[in-house]
Scaffold this motif. Sequence first.
Motif, short mmCIF file in Angstrom:
data_model
loop_
_atom_site.label_atom_id
_atom_site.label_comp_id
_atom_site.label_asym_id
_atom_site.label_seq_id
_atom_site.Cartn_x
_atom_site.Cartn_y
_atom_site.Cartn_z
N GLU A 37 0.83 -1.21 0.00
CA GLU A 37 0.00 0.00 0.00
C GLU A 37 0.87 1.26 0.00
O GLU A 37 1.76 1.42 0.82
N ARG A 38 0.63 2.15 -0.95
CA ARG A 38 1.35 3.42 -0.99
C ARG A 38 0.61 4.43 -0.12
O ARG A 38 -0.61 4.54 -0.17
N ASN A 70 7.34 2.71 0.32
CA ASN A 70 5.93 2.90 -0.03
C ASN A 70 5.32 4.11 0.65
O ASN A 70 4.10 4.30 0.59
#
Length: 503
Positions: A37-38, A70
């Motif tokens: 997940e960014r 990220n």
Amino acid sequence: MTKRTWFTRVASVSVALTLVVPMLAACSGGDKDTSAERRVLRIGTLYGGKDNEPWFRQQYTDTFEYTHPNVDLEIVSAINSDSQRYEQYDPKKKQPDVYEELKKMLTGQNPVDVVVIDYSQLKRLIQDNLLQQLDPLITKDKVDLADYVPTVIDGIKQIGDDNIYALTPTFNSSALFYNKKLFKDAGVPVPTDNMLWPDILDLARRVSKGEGKDRHYGFTFNRWPGSNGIWDVQNYSSALQLKMWDDKGEKMLVNKPGWEKAWTTVAGLYKDDIIPDQDDVNKVNESKKPSDTNVYNPMEGDWFMNGKVAMTISDFSFVNELNSAKDNAAQIKGFTPVDWDVVTVPQHQEQMGVGGNIGLSQLMGINASAQNADDAWEFIKFSNSREWAKLKSRSLYELTSRKEFLKVADGSTPFNISAFYTLKPVPPTSTDADSLYREKPGIWEAQNPGNELFNEVVKGTKTTKEALAEWETKGNAILEKLKTNPTGQAEGGSSVEVRPMVK
């Protein structure tokens, strides 16, 4: 900060980062962040611009980004220094309120997650419930604060009702430097840690010896004598937080017992030639031979470095200057390196354990309305980690907050480094002094009568009581005029601005 200094700092940090990135990969308690997940982490600073942001990233965020690929970092500033740098100064233009701009970053539609502030803003942010308390996170992640220096942790707790709302990886501080040889020659014991002002000034009187250009002086409030007497009074009394005027800038507060005691003490040092004044500086300059004026002296004007003063107060960076001068002494004609050490700055009986000139300027806190509070804490924890402290301990300009890495550098003159981190900083006031200076830029003029009157006390033409009463009267007249002309200088007169040390 000069371009040369900035480049030197950035270059040194870049080399250091190359060496320690593998070590820092585990700073947060494990390997790199491999989450798919960014996320965006917004970090707010007080001042920003094209020069400031790259420097901040080099100092604090580049390695975090490497270990957290990220997480995208956005640096936001409350005040854009670039726009202020090039605009023409207009005394009638109201300057931006730094605290109000800071609040906008924290409470706007897209608030920052982390805020990097100095000590003066921390108290107000806590009072306004704009920061998240860090104690539960510190307990949950078992962050060991035992190694943090008292100057940092005690200073943070004293304005948070014994709670922690921010952490800082570094700090700046001052100490009392003393010349061992001058004390030995005078047969006077050297100062020690935790001494009170009366005891230090007694030593200063005893160690002062000689006449005219050959005199050695006991003490200066800074390394360059001949400074403004009122500035010395404020340095002496900074921990007592004496106010010149009330919070509205409408009434002078100088005709008080605290001011009288401070004036009498400092003026007495000038009268008795314990502190050199401008006349003493002129005598030394006039005594120089014509041939001496052509000799380059990189320490020109620094009377402690030149062995003329037994004790002076300076910050940590002076250690580097003293060591550098010693290493290059052979190149300086007629120069003998000072045999020196340091102790804690003198304390007032009314404020035991509190020092002056201690800067906590990189305090990192979590916005109470943070959208990404988890990464915000991860960043703060990372920046205050043991590994990061080891890297920062190489700095010649600031001190790391962890005692483990507060050591005298190899090859340097041994000294009492604990003197820089034993005392607590002077707590900031609950009022916003800066807002008064923005609303009434001409308020500095109310200080100017004090400069001349202090000199009259030193000369003996006025008593301290008489001088303070006159300053009160003249200052009140100026403050009254500022009600209709906040910028001051209504008659076009010039003003010597000497900013009060308001904490």
